[in-house]
Every structure is written in C-alpha cells, then in structure tokens.
Write a protein that holds these residues in place. Structure first.
Motif, PDB file in Angstrom:
ATOM      1  N   ASP A   1     -45.568 -24.092  79.041  1.00 40.07           N
ATOM      2  CA  ASP A   1     -44.564 -25.107  79.156  1.00 40.07           C
ATOM      3  C   ASP A   1     -43.684 -25.068  79.233  1.00 40.07           C
ATOM      4  OD1 ASP A   1     -44.238 -23.001  76.860  1.00 40.07           O
ATOM      5  OD2 ASP A   1     -45.478 -23.908  75.373  1.00 40.07           O
ATOM      6  N   ALA A   2     -42.118 -25.260  78.256  1.00 36.61           N
ATOM      7  CA  ALA A   2     -40.941 -25.223  78.875  1.00 36.61           C
ATOM      8  C   ALA A   2     -40.781 -23.636  78.709  1.00 36.61           C
ATOM      9  CB  ALA A   2     -39.791 -26.386  78.199  1.00 36.61           C
ATOM     10  N   ALA A   3     -41.154 -22.999  77.227  1.00 39.73           N
ATOM     11  CA  ALA A   3     -40.412 -22.240  77.181  1.00 39.73           C
ATOM     12  C   ALA A   3     -41.495 -20.652  77.884  1.00 39.73           C
ATOM     13  CB  ALA A   3     -41.166 -21.678  75.587  1.00 39.73           C
ATOM     14  N   ALA A   4     -42.749 -21.319  78.310  1.00 41.43           N
ATOM     15  CA  ALA A   4     -42.852 -20.263  78.801  1.00 41.43           C
ATOM     16  C   ALA A   4     -42.500 -20.186  81.212  1.00 41.43           C
ATOM     17  CB  ALA A   4     -44.956 -20.698  79.970  1.00 41.43           C
ATOM     18  N   VAL A   5     -42.111 -21.453  80.923  1.00 38.80           N
ATOM     19  CA  VAL A   5     -40.863 -21.758  82.631  1.00 38.80           C
ATOM     20  C   VAL A   5     -39.785 -20.812  82.569  1.00 38.80           C
ATOM     21  CG1 VAL A   5     -39.830 -23.186  84.006  1.00 38.80           C
ATOM     22  CG2 VAL A   5     -42.446 -23.446  83.084  1.00 38.80           C
ATOM     23  N   LYS A   6     -39.076 -20.264  81.316  1.00 40.17           N
ATOM     24  CA  LYS A   6     -37.909 -19.900  80.690  1.00 40.17           C
ATOM     25  C   LYS A   6     -38.240 -18.684  80.814  1.00 40.17           C
ATOM     26  CE  LYS A   6     -34.561 -19.347  77.227  1.00 40.17           C
ATOM     27  NZ  LYS A   6     -33.412 -19.393  77.884  1.00 40.17           N
ATOM     28  N   PHE A   7     -38.469 -18.695  79.979  1.00 34.93           N
ATOM     29  CA  PHE A   7     -38.848 -17.106  80.268  1.00 34.93           C
ATOM     30  C   PHE A   7     -39.340 -16.774  81.573  1.00 34.93           C
ATOM     31  CE2 PHE A   7     -42.623 -13.745  80.120  1.00 34.93           C
ATOM     32  CZ  PHE A   7     -41.610 -12.369  79.098  1.00 34.93           C
ATOM     33  N   GLY A   8     -40.753 -17.289  82.439  1.00 34.98           N
ATOM     34  CA  GLY A   8     -40.363 -16.920  83.396  1.00 34.98           C
ATOM     35  C   GLY A   8     -39.617 -16.381  84.717  1.00 34.98           C
ATOM     36  N   MET A   9     -38.623 -17.535  84.666  1.00 33.27           N
ATOM     37  CA  MET A   9     -37.578 -17.444  85.404  1.00 33.27           C
ATOM     38  C   MET A   9     -36.447 -16.686  84.723  1.00 33.27           C
ATOM     39  SD  MET A   9     -38.340 -21.665  87.230  1.00 33.27           S
ATOM     40  CE  MET A   9     -36.854 -21.161  88.507  1.00 33.27           C
ATOM     41  N   ASP A  10     -35.803 -16.667  84.245  1.00 32.71           N
ATOM     42  CA  ASP A  10     -35.372 -16.019  83.397  1.00 32.71           C
ATOM     43  C   ASP A  10     -35.549 -14.634  83.774  1.00 32.71           C
ATOM     44  OD1 ASP A  10     -33.213 -17.095  81.937  1.00 32.71           O
ATOM     45  OD2 ASP A  10     -34.041 -16.790  79.909  1.00 32.71           O
ATOM     46  N   ARG A  11     -36.337 -13.797  84.061  1.00 31.67           N
ATOM     47  CA  ARG A  11     -37.114 -12.601  84.277  1.00 31.67           C
ATOM     48  C   ARG A  11     -36.683 -11.844  85.207  1.00 31.67           C
ATOM     49  NH1 ARG A  11     -42.180 -11.129  85.321  1.00 31.67           N
ATOM     50  NH2 ARG A  11     -41.919  -8.963  84.368  1.00 31.67           N
ATOM     51  N   HIS A  12     -36.661 -13.317  86.154  1.00 32.46           N
ATOM     52  CA  HIS A  12     -35.619 -13.203  87.834  1.00 32.46           C
ATOM     53  C   HIS A  12     -34.281 -13.064  87.875  1.00 32.46           C
ATOM     54  CE1 HIS A  12     -39.781 -13.737  90.242  1.00 32.46           C
ATOM     55  NE2 HIS A  12     -40.002 -14.687  88.888  1.00 32.46           N
ATOM     56  N   ARG A  13     -33.293 -13.293  86.659  1.00 32.96           N
ATOM     57  CA  ARG A  13     -32.311 -13.669  86.805  1.00 32.96           C
ATOM     58  C   ARG A  13     -31.714 -11.284  85.800  1.00 32.96           C
ATOM     59  NH1 ARG A  13     -30.622 -17.920  82.085  1.00 32.96           N
ATOM     60  NH2 ARG A  13     -28.488 -17.442  82.607  1.00 32.96           N
ATOM     61  N   SER A  14     -32.587 -11.104  85.871  1.00 33.12           N
ATOM     62  CA  SER A  14     -32.648  -9.853  84.998  1.00 33.12           C
ATOM     63  C   SER A  14     -31.149  -8.690  85.744  1.00 33.12           C
ATOM     64  CB  SER A  14     -34.061  -8.801  84.367  1.00 33.12           C
ATOM     65  OG  SER A  14     -33.417  -7.391  84.528  1.00 33.12           O
ATOM     66  N   GLY A  15     -30.038  -8.564  84.969  1.00 35.43           N
ATOM     67  CA  GLY A  15     -29.213  -8.125  85.896  1.00 35.43           C
ATOM     68  C   GLY A  15     -27.940  -8.849  86.019  1.00 35.43           C
ATOM     69  N   THR A  16     -28.325 -10.158  85.922  1.00 36.41           N
ATOM     70  CA  THR A  16     -27.342 -10.745  87.583  1.00 36.41           C
ATOM     71  C   THR A  16     -26.011 -11.076  85.960  1.00 36.41           C
ATOM     72  OG1 THR A  16     -28.456 -12.825  86.227  1.00 36.41           O
ATOM     73  CG2 THR A  16     -29.394 -12.063  88.397  1.00 36.41           C
ATOM     74  N   PRO A  17     -25.010 -11.498  86.323  1.00 42.14           N
ATOM     75  CA  PRO A  17     -24.040 -11.136  86.002  1.00 42.14           C
ATOM     76  C   PRO A  17     -23.832 -12.429  84.743  1.00 42.14           C
ATOM     77  CG  PRO A  17     -23.420 -11.532  87.433  1.00 42.14           C
ATOM     78  CD  PRO A  17     -24.498 -11.539  88.136  1.00 42.14           C
ATOM     79  N   SER A  18     -24.447 -13.647  84.883  1.00 42.87           N
ATOM     80  CA  SER A  18     -24.340 -14.576  83.607  1.00 42.87           C
ATOM     81  C   SER A  18     -25.755 -13.956  82.724  1.00 42.87           C
ATOM     82  CB  SER A  18     -25.424 -15.426  83.987  1.00 42.87           C
ATOM     83  OG  SER A  18     -26.532 -15.909  84.553  1.00 42.87           O
TER      84      SER A  18
END
Length: 341
Positions: free
Chosen positions: A128-145
C-alpha cells in the motif's frame, strides 16, 4: 510487460539466450554487451529452472545495498521486488505495473501515484501507500531534506545512509506523502519531467516493511549487517530460497504475484563464474551449465553471435572514461569555456 518478462525467461530456458538487463545506468568501459531479447515464444511452457550467468555479484538484495545497475543487482532485485512502473524500450514509454496511474501538476514538481488494489508482498503484508513511502524514503537517507525534517537513518532502517546511485535522484524528492491507502504524493525540489524513471529503478523496488523491520532488529546498525540483505521479501514474481555469496542466488516462483505466476519454477543467478561476462561465461552457456548470461567482453560477445546465440546488444555508458580528468580545476567566466561550464 509482465507477460514479456515471463516469456523471455521461458524462451531462455528452452533455447538459451545471451542477454542482460536494459536497466544499467552505471559506468562502464563502452564495450559491447548483450541484453534481453524481445523474441516471444509461441507456446510458453510452465516449469523448469533457468540459470543466469551474472556479470558480477551483487553486494546484496536490499535495494539500498545493491547498486541496482543492470550488471550488478538490478535483474536479481527486479525478480524479488518488481517496480511501480516499467520502461518499455520498444515504445519509449513508461508503463504502469504496481501503479495504475502516474500524474503530475502543471510545473512537474508534484507527482501523484495511484496503486493497484489487492497487491501483497509474498509474506502477506499489503503493498500500500505506507509501504511505498517507507521503501522509497529509505533511499533519501542522508539527503538534505530528510536531515532538515529530523528523520534519522534509524527511523528509516537505512543506516548509516544511502550510498547507492538512487541517492542522487531521490535527493530531488523533498517530501513523500500518503494521501490515502492507495495514493502516494511526491513533492520535488525542482521540476522533473522524467520522474517516472525513479518509479522504475531501484528506489521503486519496495521491500516488505514487516519483514525488513523484523529482520533488522537494530535499526541503527549498518544495513549491510541485516539478514534481510540476503533473504529479502518483496512482491515480485520470485521469492529468494537461498543466497550463497560467491556462488548462487536461488529463487522460486511467487504463487501470489499480482501479475500472475511466472512460467518458470525456479530462477538461479550464478555468481561463481566471476569472469566479468567473459569467455568462461560463454563456455558455460555453450555447455548448458547456464541457459542465459550477461556477456560484456567484446570477443565473447562476437563469438556468441557467431555461434548463433540470440539476444540484444547494447553499449554501456563510458563512465570510467569520464573519470580520467577528475581533479582538474576549471575556472568558468560567463559560461566559458563551453561546454565544460
């Protein structure tokens, strides 16, 4: 696309293909390589095992551990996770997969993704949307935002930070929002007309949050230490049975795959040849030890074609060549010297 994916695997099992992923976005030496054939079997057969000779062994099967390039992990991870959309090289367009629609606002800074209803990970967790957010947010780990938002790598199960190629393009994502259970909204820091690329690459290979959190009992520990890296859970056409480093990755058909079961019973990625798509890989192909392979060395590529093996040839990017002058300082004034500046 799902039928074609299953078909080329079937064709490979029957006829033997020299092939590789079209998904490579990494550096290379510009040498010839071969990619998946688009030949379609007239009568696909169910069953059997296909052994694939890899170019190089992936560092793991967690999408923020493997580089995700076609030559280093993309094929293996796509089999486990699949993606939200897929790029069709024949039409030059992105096609929906686990997404049912992808739309943007007028200035291409906000993208809305609608998800297919009823998709589940192989462990039964809803995709679901929560799983997609969780998975794709991991790729933002360490980014400025993410740093500005106060999100730690431990909260993302992505420590110490994402160091794969996805970190570059996911840095353009300033926010991921769950609108409803089947809708995800991506806000970008700048317009991006090809944002669908991010939805087709390793960042869109979504892990089961249930399985990942259960495996990574210490979320602050390096992700490379987590057992999920060798025994991942996704929603793709195959599930991992065993990952033997320096040897093989064995997978079997995912009976609950949302796009219908794959034709093959099993898929094995052979890492033990380890000659970078060279002559030993071609020899294994000729003897039937493997039924498909990624060939990178120009001479074996030519020999495979001369021997009548079918496949698709492409040229890899010459990223290595572009690194020759790293460190040379150039002073730009009014955009000159062009095109460097």
């Amino acid at each position: 696309m799902s039928r074609r994916f299953r078909t080329w695997l079937c064709v490979g099992a029957i006829a033997g293909l020299v092939l590789a992923s079209c998904g490579d976005d990494g550096g290379g030496d510009g040498g010839g390589a071969t990619s998946p054939t688009t030949t379609v079997a007239e009568t696909p057969k169910v069953g059997g095992t296909l052994s694939f000779g890899t170019y190089s062994e992936t560092a793991g099967l967690d999408p923020i551990v493997s580089s995700g390039n076609g030559v280093t992990g993309y094929n293996e991870m796509a089999a486990v996770y699949d993606t939200l959309v897929r790029y069709n090289p024949q039409t030059g367009a992105y096609e929906n997969n686990f997404a049912t629609s992808v739309t943007s606002n007028a200035d291409l800074t906000v993208w809305t993704v609608k998800l297919k209803d009823g998709v589940k990970f192989s462990d039964g967790t809803p995709y679901d949307a929560a799983a997609v957010k969780f998975g794709m947010d991991r790729h933002r780990s360490g980014t400025p935002s993410m740093t500005a938002a106060g999100e730690t790598c431990a909260q993302l199960y992505a420590c110490p930070r994402n160091t794969t190629s996805s970190a570059a393009y996911m840095a353009l994502v300033s926010k991921i929002k769950v609108v409803d259970p089947l809708t995800v909204e991506f806000t970008l820091s700048q317009p991006w007309s090809s944002f669908q690329y991010a939805l087709s690459a390793e960042a869109a290979m979504i892990p089961s949050p249930t399985a990942l959190k259960a495996a990574c009992t210490d979320p602050a520990a390096p992700v490379t230490n987590c057992s999920f890296n060798l025994k991942p859970v996704g929603a793709g056409p195959f599930v991992v049975d065993k990952f033997e480093p320096k040897n093989t990755i064995a997978m079997s058909r995912n009976a609950t795959y949302a796009n219908g079961p794959a034709y093959l019973d099993k898929l094995v990625f052979v890492n033990s040849i380890n000659d970078g798509g060279g002559s030993r890989t071609l020899d294994a192909l000729k003897t039937g030890t493997i039924q498909a392979a990624f060939l990178r060395d120009p001479l074996p590529v030519k020999q495979a074609k001369d021997a009548g093996f079918t496949g698709f040839s492409t040229f890899e990017q010459a990223g290595g060549t572009l690194l020759v002058n790293v460190g040379v300082k150039v002073t730009c004034k009014a955009g000159e010297p062009a095109p460097t500046c």
